[in-house]
Scaffold this active site. Sequence first.
Site, PDB file in Angstrom:
ATOM      1  N   ASN A  48       0.828  -1.206   0.000  1.00  0.00           N
ATOM      2  CA  ASN A  48       0.000   0.000   0.000  1.00  0.00           C
ATOM      3  C   ASN A  48       0.865   1.258   0.000  1.00  0.00           C
ATOM      4  OD1 ASN A  48       0.603  -0.832   2.675  1.00  0.00           O
ATOM      5  ND2 ASN A  48      -1.124   0.266   3.526  1.00  0.00           N
ATOM      6  N   GLU A  50       0.373   5.292   0.729  1.00  0.00           N
ATOM      7  CA  GLU A  50      -0.559   6.274   1.278  1.00  0.00           C
ATOM      8  C   GLU A  50      -0.157   7.702   0.917  1.00  0.00           C
ATOM      9  OE1 GLU A  50      -0.992   5.430   5.478  1.00  0.00           O
ATOM     10  OE2 GLU A  50      -2.210   3.655   5.002  1.00  0.00           O
ATOM     11  N   TYR A  54      -5.618  11.736   2.096  1.00  0.00           N
ATOM     12  CA  TYR A  54      -5.862  10.314   2.378  1.00  0.00           C
ATOM     13  C   TYR A  54      -6.539   9.552   1.235  1.00  0.00           C
ATOM     14  CZ  TYR A  54      -4.950  11.736   7.253  1.00  0.00           C
ATOM     15  OH  TYR A  54      -4.400  12.234   8.395  1.00  0.00           O
ATOM     16  N   CYS A  59      -4.258   0.833  -2.413  1.00  0.00           N
ATOM     17  CA  CYS A  59      -4.076  -0.447  -1.706  1.00  0.00           C
ATOM     18  C   CYS A  59      -3.002  -1.302  -2.382  1.00  0.00           C
ATOM     19  CB  CYS A  59      -5.376  -1.242  -1.710  1.00  0.00           C
ATOM     20  SG  CYS A  59      -6.712  -0.503  -0.782  1.00  0.00           S
ATOM     21  N   GLU A  61      -3.105  -4.375  -3.287  1.00  0.00           N
ATOM     22  CA  GLU A  61      -3.621  -5.210  -4.378  1.00  0.00           C
ATOM     23  C   GLU A  61      -3.655  -4.433  -5.688  1.00  0.00           C
ATOM     24  OE1 GLU A  61      -4.855  -4.633  -1.390  1.00  0.00           O
ATOM     25  OE2 GLU A  61      -6.240  -6.187  -0.731  1.00  0.00           O
ATOM     26  N   CYS A  92     -10.447  -4.640  -0.102  1.00  0.00           N
ATOM     27  CA  CYS A  92     -11.546  -3.662  -0.017  1.00  0.00           C
ATOM     28  C   CYS A  92     -12.418  -3.747  -1.271  1.00  0.00           C
ATOM     29  CB  CYS A  92     -10.986  -2.255   0.173  1.00  0.00           C
ATOM     30  SG  CYS A  92     -10.384  -1.498  -1.358  1.00  0.00           S
ATOM     31  N   CYS A  95     -10.789  -2.609  -4.612  1.00  0.00           N
ATOM     32  CA  CYS A  95      -9.851  -3.613  -5.153  1.00  0.00           C
ATOM     33  C   CYS A  95     -10.602  -4.791  -5.747  1.00  0.00           C
ATOM     34  CB  CYS A  95      -8.898  -4.089  -4.059  1.00  0.00           C
ATOM     35  SG  CYS A  95      -7.679  -2.836  -3.622  1.00  0.00           S
TER      36      CYS A  95
HETATM   37  N1  THU Z   1      -5.299  -1.510   2.472  1.00  0.00           N
HETATM   38  C1  THU Z   1      -4.705  -2.311   1.542  1.00  0.00           C
HETATM   39  O1  THU Z   1      -3.606  -2.026   1.043  1.00  0.00           O
HETATM   40  N2  THU Z   1      -5.347  -3.446   1.173  1.00  0.00           N
HETATM   41  C2  THU Z   1      -6.487  -3.913   1.751  1.00  0.00           C
HETATM   42  O2  THU Z   1      -6.955  -4.978   1.398  1.00  0.00           O
HETATM   43  C3  THU Z   1      -7.139  -3.131   2.804  1.00  0.00           C
HETATM   44  C4  THU Z   1      -6.592  -1.772   3.042  1.00  0.00           C
HETATM   45  C5  THU Z   1      -4.570  -0.322   2.923  1.00  0.00           C
HETATM   46  C6  THU Z   1      -5.087   0.996   2.466  1.00  0.00           C
HETATM   47  C7  THU Z   1      -4.549   1.913   3.545  1.00  0.00           C
HETATM   48  O3  THU Z   1      -3.209   2.269   3.225  1.00  0.00           O
HETATM   49  C8  THU Z   1      -4.529   1.051   4.796  1.00  0.00           C
HETATM   50  O4  THU Z   1      -4.584  -0.291   4.331  1.00  0.00           O
HETATM   51  C9  THU Z   1      -5.667   1.313   5.761  1.00  0.00           C
HETATM   52  O5  THU Z   1      -6.878   1.315   5.104  1.00  0.00           O
END
Ligand code: THU
Length: 137
Positions: A48, A50, A54, A59, A61, A92, A95
């Site tokens: 991920n 960031e 925000y 993510c 994936e 999520c 994704c």
């Molecule tokens: N996140 C992912 O990378 N993959 C997931 O399946 C769930 C959420 C990340 C996004 C963000 O950087 C952090 O987790 C919190 O939501």
Amino acid sequence: MTDKEEGRIARLNAAAQDAVKHAQARYSHFRVGAALETEEGKVIIGSNVESSSYGLTICAERVALVKALSEGITRFSAISIYAEKFDFCPPCGACRQLLYDYAPDLTIYLTNGKQYKTYRLKDLLPLAFDESQLKAQ
Ligand code: THU
């Protein structure tokens, strides 16, 4: 399941766990790694990324998927997902949709580094929107 198949899944899960070291998660501190497997057995990793804005966060994936697609790699069989602070972290909704657009038959492994659970993307995104709706216009 054959030993060869178990070995393949173990390698994919290990790649997802390893990918977490590249996570850029300074706001949520929720670090995620993903490993996307092509039909030929190649593995593309993602973590991920960031943003201080925000909503721009991507993510793990989707990072893996976009890395692959932008290199011309388009056929996928499985993805493994690992999160440092949560056992068996599910993908999520965003994704699920993007993975479905490019790999509706994808197998999803959720791993905590010791064990894994297996899902089909189709089961995690019932009644999915896809190109068939666009073509029906
Ligand atoms: N996140 C992912 O990378 N993959 C997931 O399946 C769930 C959420 C990340 C996004 C963000 O950087 C952090 O987790 C919190 O939501």
